[in-house]
Design an enzyme around this catalytic site. Structure first.
Site, mmCIF file in Angstrom:
data_model
loop_
_atom_site.group_PDB
_atom_site.id
_atom_site.type_symbol
_atom_site.label_atom_id
_atom_site.label_comp_id
_atom_site.label_asym_id
_atom_site.label_seq_id
_atom_site.Cartn_x
_atom_site.Cartn_y
_atom_site.Cartn_z
ATOM 1 N N SER A 118 0.820 -1.212 0.000
ATOM 2 C CA SER A 118 0.000 0.000 0.000
ATOM 3 C C SER A 118 0.847 1.253 0.000
ATOM 4 C CB SER A 118 -0.854 0.051 1.272
ATOM 5 O OG SER A 118 -1.677 -1.058 1.373
ATOM 6 N N GLU A 151 -2.504 0.631 -9.399
ATOM 7 C CA GLU A 151 -1.311 1.473 -9.542
ATOM 8 C C GLU A 151 -0.149 0.564 -9.933
ATOM 9 O OE1 GLU A 151 -1.803 5.251 -6.525
ATOM 10 O OE2 GLU A 151 -1.299 3.338 -5.598
ATOM 11 N N ASN A 189 -3.024 6.425 -2.064
ATOM 12 C CA ASN A 189 -2.962 6.389 -0.599
ATOM 13 C C ASN A 189 -2.321 7.640 -0.016
ATOM 14 O OD1 ASN A 189 -4.349 4.089 -0.013
ATOM 15 N ND2 ASN A 189 -2.551 2.755 0.031
HETATM 16 N N1 3HC Z 1 -15.874 -8.203 -2.432
HETATM 17 C C1 3HC Z 1 -16.390 -8.480 -3.644
HETATM 18 N N2 3HC Z 1 -17.421 -7.790 -4.185
HETATM 19 C C2 3HC Z 1 -17.976 -6.818 -3.425
HETATM 20 C C3 3HC Z 1 -17.510 -6.506 -2.145
HETATM 21 C C4 3HC Z 1 -16.404 -7.238 -1.634
HETATM 22 N N3 3HC Z 1 -15.882 -6.984 -0.433
HETATM 23 N N4 3HC Z 1 -18.250 -5.492 -1.642
HETATM 24 C C5 3HC Z 1 -19.162 -5.194 -2.587
HETATM 25 N N5 3HC Z 1 -18.989 -5.995 -3.648
HETATM 26 C C6 3HC Z 1 -19.747 -5.973 -4.903
HETATM 27 C C7 3HC Z 1 -21.198 -6.288 -4.644
HETATM 28 O O1 3HC Z 1 -21.418 -7.698 -4.686
HETATM 29 C C8 3HC Z 1 -21.869 -5.582 -5.817
HETATM 30 O O2 3HC Z 1 -21.697 -6.373 -6.997
HETATM 31 P P1 3HC Z 1 -22.782 -6.320 -8.166
HETATM 32 O O3 3HC Z 1 -22.818 -4.920 -8.673
HETATM 33 O O4 3HC Z 1 -22.221 -7.285 -9.167
HETATM 34 O O5 3HC Z 1 -24.068 -6.760 -7.551
HETATM 35 C C9 3HC Z 1 -21.018 -4.324 -6.018
HETATM 36 O O6 3HC Z 1 -19.768 -4.600 -5.388
HETATM 37 C C10 3HC Z 1 -21.632 -3.118 -5.356
HETATM 38 O O7 3HC Z 1 -21.842 -3.455 -3.983
HETATM 39 P P2 3HC Z 1 -23.109 -3.026 -3.152
HETATM 40 O O8 3HC Z 1 -24.291 -2.854 -4.065
HETATM 41 O O9 3HC Z 1 -23.263 -3.962 -2.002
HETATM 42 O O10 3HC Z 1 -22.704 -1.662 -2.464
HETATM 43 P P3 3HC Z 1 -22.172 -0.326 -3.083
HETATM 44 O O11 3HC Z 1 -22.785 -0.007 -4.400
HETATM 45 O O12 3HC Z 1 -22.289 0.631 -1.976
HETATM 46 O O13 3HC Z 1 -20.613 -0.601 -3.353
HETATM 47 C C11 3HC Z 1 -18.370 -0.557 -2.622
HETATM 48 C C12 3HC Z 1 -19.783 -1.088 -2.341
HETATM 49 C C13 3HC Z 1 -17.876 -1.105 -3.951
HETATM 50 C C14 3HC Z 1 -17.491 -1.056 -1.489
HETATM 51 C C15 3HC Z 1 -18.445 1.005 -2.680
HETATM 52 O O14 3HC Z 1 -19.101 1.491 -1.532
HETATM 53 C C16 3HC Z 1 -17.091 1.655 -2.778
HETATM 54 O O15 3HC Z 1 -16.501 1.719 -3.834
HETATM 55 N N6 3HC Z 1 -16.569 2.188 -1.636
HETATM 56 C C17 3HC Z 1 -15.298 2.851 -1.590
HETATM 57 C C18 3HC Z 1 -14.206 1.825 -1.479
HETATM 58 C C19 3HC Z 1 -12.837 2.454 -1.558
HETATM 59 O O16 3HC Z 1 -12.643 3.655 -1.575
HETATM 60 N N7 3HC Z 1 -11.833 1.574 -1.590
HETATM 61 C C20 3HC Z 1 -10.457 1.980 -1.655
HETATM 62 C C21 3HC Z 1 -9.868 1.781 -0.317
HETATM 63 S S1 3HC Z 1 -8.156 2.268 -0.289
HETATM 64 C C22 3HC Z 1 -7.342 0.851 -0.671
HETATM 65 O O17 3HC Z 1 -7.895 -0.202 -0.863
HETATM 66 C C23 3HC Z 1 -5.879 0.957 -0.770
HETATM 67 C C24 3HC Z 1 -5.210 0.149 0.285
HETATM 68 O O18 3HC Z 1 -3.845 0.088 -0.017
HETATM 69 C C25 3HC Z 1 -5.400 0.710 1.679
#
Ligand code: 3HC
Length: 290
Positions: A118, A151, A189
């Site tokens: 990360s 990335e 990040n």
């Molecule tokens: N694993 C697999 N699929 C997932 C999932 C998971 N943990 N969580 C949600 N999904 C899928 C759902 O099954 C759904 O699939 P579908 O469209 O095929 O039915 C789709 O994602 C959308 O999910 P939901 O309808 O349940 O909910 P949302 O529309 O609210 O989406 C989210 C959920 C994708 C998590 C969205 O809220 C989001 O993008 N949040 C922001 C996440 C973010 O910013 N992540 C970056 C974090 S930083 C990082 O990772 C870097 C690291 O180095 C720290």
């Protein structure tokens, strides 16, 4: 041509990365430190694919084909057949460098060594190997099966051709690659963690309730989720570790791990994965709020 991929570390990110590769038709060698951890990783994959089946987005036979492309195990020696190995173990430089040093003697000379770090230095990880030019960052975002960004991080030592190959691989996976240089936190990040740390401090000082703080950024700024919900998704231990790396590299107080975050991590409140973080969940690993 990259057709067989090794993934080391089958936690939230590693298991998600396995899913991305297997869904794209690649063979995957998935390894964690023990048979139990490998089994847990397999459980993450089958649970995630099971959700898609129950929504009618994947047939049972497609699910079985995807799972059938993955060989789970606990022995790094299995990486001898890989064209590319990506490491997704906890964010501690010593663990990562030790894995890369071991891999050096296992993998083929033309195998690409990638890290999903990360924030840690690709250059330092590369220097732990005999051939730093084949080491590259390939940083996925949580949840890896959903978020398009990868990335692609090069150090000064990375082979220029490799950067293009890995960028193309990310496109083949259906992802949106961006090519970035080797700075703590890279692009996403470096910007995101400062925002999350500030948000935790704002909550800690009583500026707003967790729900109102999250609603301000979700409903007002259009982010898919508020910062405290996002911390729970990423894992509070991961946010804390990345804060530490960014602070060590920059001495910028805005990225220092906030006292509340430190206490929560020490208490075992790690977010969704432990069932409790800023919010409480039905069970460990569940996204459903109590
Ligand atoms: N694993 C697999 N699929 C997932 C999932 C998971 N943990 N969580 C949600 N999904 C899928 C759902 O099954 C759904 O699939 P579908 O469209 O095929 O039915 C789709 O994602 C959308 O999910 P939901 O309808 O349940 O909910 P949302 O529309 O609210 O989406 C989210 C959920 C994708 C998590 C969205 O809220 C989001 O993008 N949040 C922001 C996440 C973010 O910013 N992540 C970056 C974090 S930083 C990082 O990772 C870097 C690291 O180095 C720290």
């Amino acid at each position: 041509m990259i057709n067989t991929v090794g993934v080391i570390g089958l936690g939230t990110m590693g298991a998600g990365i396995v899913e991305v590769f297997a869904k794209a038709g690649l063979s995957v060698i998935a390894v964690d430190g023990s048979a139990e951890l490998a089994e847990r990783g397999k459980g993450f994959l089958t649970k995630s694919l099971g959700r898609a089946v129950s929504k009618g987005k994947l047939s049972e036979s497609e699910r079985d084909e995807i799972v059938g492309r993955v060989a789970f195990g606990d022995d790094l020696a299995a990486m001898k057949d890989a064209d590319l190995v990506i490491e997704a173990v906890p964010e501690l430089l010593e663990i990562k460098t030790s894995i890369f040093t071991t891999l050096d003697d296992i993998v083929r000379d033309d195998c690409v060594l990638a890290t999903n770090t990360s924030s840690l230095s690709i250059t330092e990880i590369a220097k732990s190997t005999k051939e730093p030019s084949r080491v590259i960052g390939m940083h996925f975002f949580n949840p890896a099966p959903v978020l398009p960004l990868v990335e692609v991080i090069h150090s000064l030592l990375t082979d220029v051709k490799l950067v293009e190959d890995v960028r193309e691989l990310a496109v083949r996976l259906g992802k949106k690659p961006v090519v970035v240089g080797d700075r703590a936190g890279f692009v996403a990040n470096a910007l995101l963690i400062a925002y999350l740390a500030r948000s935790i401090r704002a909550y800690e000082t009583g500026l707003a309730s967790r729900e109102d703080l999250d609603a301000a950024m979700a409903a007002g700024v259009g982010f898919p989720m508020g910062p405290l919900t996002l911390c729970d998704l990423i894992g509070l231990d991961v946010v804390h570790e990345v804060c530490g790396v960014l602070y060590d590299a920059t001495h910028d107080p805005s990225v220092a791990s906030p006292p509340l975050l430190r206490q929560m991590v020490a208490a075992g409140y790690l977010g969704r994965k432990s069932g409790k973080g800023f919010y409480t969940y039905e069970a460990a690993g569940s996204g459903t709020l109590v």
